[in-house]
Design a protein around this motif. Structure first.
Motif, short mmCIF file in Angstrom:
data_model
loop_
_atom_site.label_atom_id
_atom_site.label_comp_id
_atom_site.label_asym_id
_atom_site.label_seq_id
_atom_site.Cartn_x
_atom_site.Cartn_y
_atom_site.Cartn_z
N ARG A 172 42.43 39.98 50.10
CA ARG A 172 43.40 41.06 50.39
C ARG A 172 44.62 40.93 49.49
O ARG A 172 45.35 41.86 49.27
N ARG A 173 44.83 39.69 49.02
CA ARG A 173 45.96 39.43 48.13
C ARG A 173 45.39 38.98 46.80
O ARG A 173 44.41 38.23 46.78
N ARG A 174 45.99 39.41 45.70
CA ARG A 174 45.40 39.11 44.39
C ARG A 174 45.57 37.64 43.99
O ARG A 174 46.68 37.14 43.89
N ASP A 176 44.89 34.53 41.05
CA ASP A 176 44.70 34.43 39.60
C ASP A 176 43.33 33.84 39.30
O ASP A 176 42.65 34.26 38.36
N TYR A 202 36.07 43.36 40.45
CA TYR A 202 37.39 43.03 41.02
C TYR A 202 38.20 42.19 40.02
O TYR A 202 39.38 42.46 39.76
N ALA A 203 37.54 41.17 39.45
CA ALA A 203 38.25 40.28 38.51
C ALA A 203 38.72 41.06 37.28
O ALA A 203 39.82 40.84 36.77
N GLU A 205 39.41 44.31 37.15
CA GLU A 205 40.46 45.23 37.56
C GLU A 205 41.79 44.51 37.82
O GLU A 205 42.86 44.99 37.48
N GLN A 206 41.67 43.32 38.44
CA GLN A 206 42.88 42.60 38.87
C GLN A 206 43.31 41.51 37.88
O GLN A 206 44.24 40.76 38.18
N ASP A 207 42.59 41.41 36.75
CA ASP A 207 42.98 40.43 35.75
C ASP A 207 42.91 38.99 36.30
O ASP A 207 43.88 38.22 36.21
N CYS A 208 41.79 38.66 36.91
CA CYS A 208 41.59 37.30 37.45
C CYS A 208 40.53 36.59 36.61
O CYS A 208 39.77 37.23 35.89
#
Ligand code: MLT
Length: 408
Positions: A172-174, A176, A202-203, A205-208
């Motif tokens: 729910r929270r991004r 790293d 997801y990674a 999109e969220q830059d993980c």
């Protein structure tokens, strides 16, 4: 007095498998007559395959001759092994031998890789989880202290329970950094292609960055389950993959594994500049590591030959049969089990109200069987128990005999 790294004091008193070994040893001293069957730590028992043995002998003999002698090897690993890995495991997935780093095991690489990231990075781990991911981030100061359940305040936990089929929901929270292990240790669960594609998406999109532990891929028996994260389009930009020869070819004692770090996986440097992780990992390895021994790399290379593959497949089939027996044994007691089909680990759900260390003690003291309490892998593991298929066939059968009629 020199000040210590106080983050070490946030760790549990002992590493999970060291604690289990201690309890088993104590039990042995109390009751020396009863031989303990060890199905706790996932340590292999079958001897090394013949191809590996002959590669070892040959490599040792080379060391006795001037023209065959090797001193320091390349820190990243010999090209013969990196090329064999790409040919055998990453054909058509866009992986280059220069992306492969040979190390002395997936545990070491998974424990060390976090070093190239900032201390402030937020880390997500599944719960339950292989303790190395959590503990190495505790040591690095990313996790903070643990609460009364052993949950580190600074980590994001992704519960994997029967409710979600042991497959984590997206955070729910991004975070790293995200650690994923599939086939999973300890639950034995797998991710479908769609599940894994969701994580890769997801990674991206969220830059993980995803640390993908694929140490158990050789245990996949069902069709359609991805063996490598790079089977998912776009993963080469966001994922580092870790593999091991321990559970595939019996190298728990020899020590060899590898990390795949495609040049396209990048992190953020000063001013948000994109920095390839491969360069940083190479820099780290060349500074702190002198490479896996030549003879061990020749042994690992042998597992990629047709004969070596045939031999390792036969050993794995034996462990898979053990896992099947364990599943059956616990099911016969009326317990719900998962895992053990695409993984060497069987995850047993304990009857309501039974805690996992209590069950560990009961199984050890009454039947002389050592397993692993689920809570040792994280708070969501409470009420569960892990057994491994890595024992000998005779020990596994005897353990299941002892289990018959066990009054839980
Ligand atoms: C386990 O039992 O979880 C594994 O043996 C641990 C490892 O591979 O280090």
């Amino acid at each position: 007095m020199s000040r210590i790294n106080a983050h070490y004091l946030d760790l549990p008193g002992s590493y999970l498998f060291a604690e289990i070994a201690r309890r088993v040893q104590e039990h042995g001293a109390r009751d020396p007559q009863k031989r303990v069957i060890r199905l706790g730590i996932g340590d292999v028992t079958a001897p090394l395959p013949p191809s590996v043995i002959s590669a070892l002998h040959q490599a040792v003999d080379e060391q006795a001759r001037q023209e065959g002698f090797r001193g320091y090897g390349p820190e990243q690993g010999y090209a013969f092994l990196r090329e064999a890995i790409v040919r055998d495991a990453y054909q058509g997935l866009g992986i280059d031998p220069d992306d492969v780093f040979i190390g002395d095991g997936a545990k070491e690489d998974l424990g060390n890789f976090q070093e190239i990231f900032d201390q402030g990075c937020l880390v997500a781990i599944t719960d339950p989880v292989y303790p190395v991911y959590a503990d190495s981030n505790v040591m690095a100061g990313r996790a903070g202290p643990a609460d009364s359940l052993g949950r580190f305040q600074g980590l994001i936990y992704l519960p994997c329970t029967a409710d979600n089929n042991f497959r984590p929901d997206l955070p729910r929270r991004r975070p790293d950094l995200i650690y994923l292990c599939y086939p999973n240790n300890p639950t034995g669960a797998v991710l479908s292609r769609d599940d894994l594609a969701r994580w890769v998406g997801y990674a991206r999109e969220q830059d993980c960055v995803i640390f993908y532990d694929a140490a158990y891929e050789a245990y996949i028996t069902e069709p359609g389950i991805p063996r490598s994260i790079y089977e998912i389009p776009g993963a080469r930009e966001v994922a580092v993959e870790f593999r091991s020869y321990s559970k595939t070819a019996g190298f728990t004692g020899l020590r060899c594994g590898f990390a795949v770090v495609p040049s396209s996986v990048r992190g953020r440097g000063p001013g948000n500049a994109l920095v390839p992780l491969r360069d940083l990992w190479l820099r780290r390895q060349t500074t702190k590591y002198n490479g896996c021994p030549y003879i061990i790399q020749r042994a690992a290379e042998a597992t990629h030959t047709p004969q070596g593959k045939k031999e390792t497949r036969a050993i794995i089939a034996g462990y898979q049969e053990n896992a099947r027996r364990i599943r059956e044994g616990f099911q016969t007691l009326g317990l719900t089990v998962s895992g053990g089909v695409n993984a060497p680990y069987v995850w047993v759900r304990l009857p309501t109200g039974l805690d996992s260390w209590g069950f560990f003690d009961a199984l050890l003291n009454r039947l002389g069987i050592a397993g692993t309490p689920g809570v040792g892998f994280g708070p969501s593991g409470e009420g569960h128990f892990r057994l491994t298929g890595f024992g000998t066939s005779a020990d596994t059968q005897e353990a299941m005999e002892r289990l018959k009629g066990f009054n839980i």
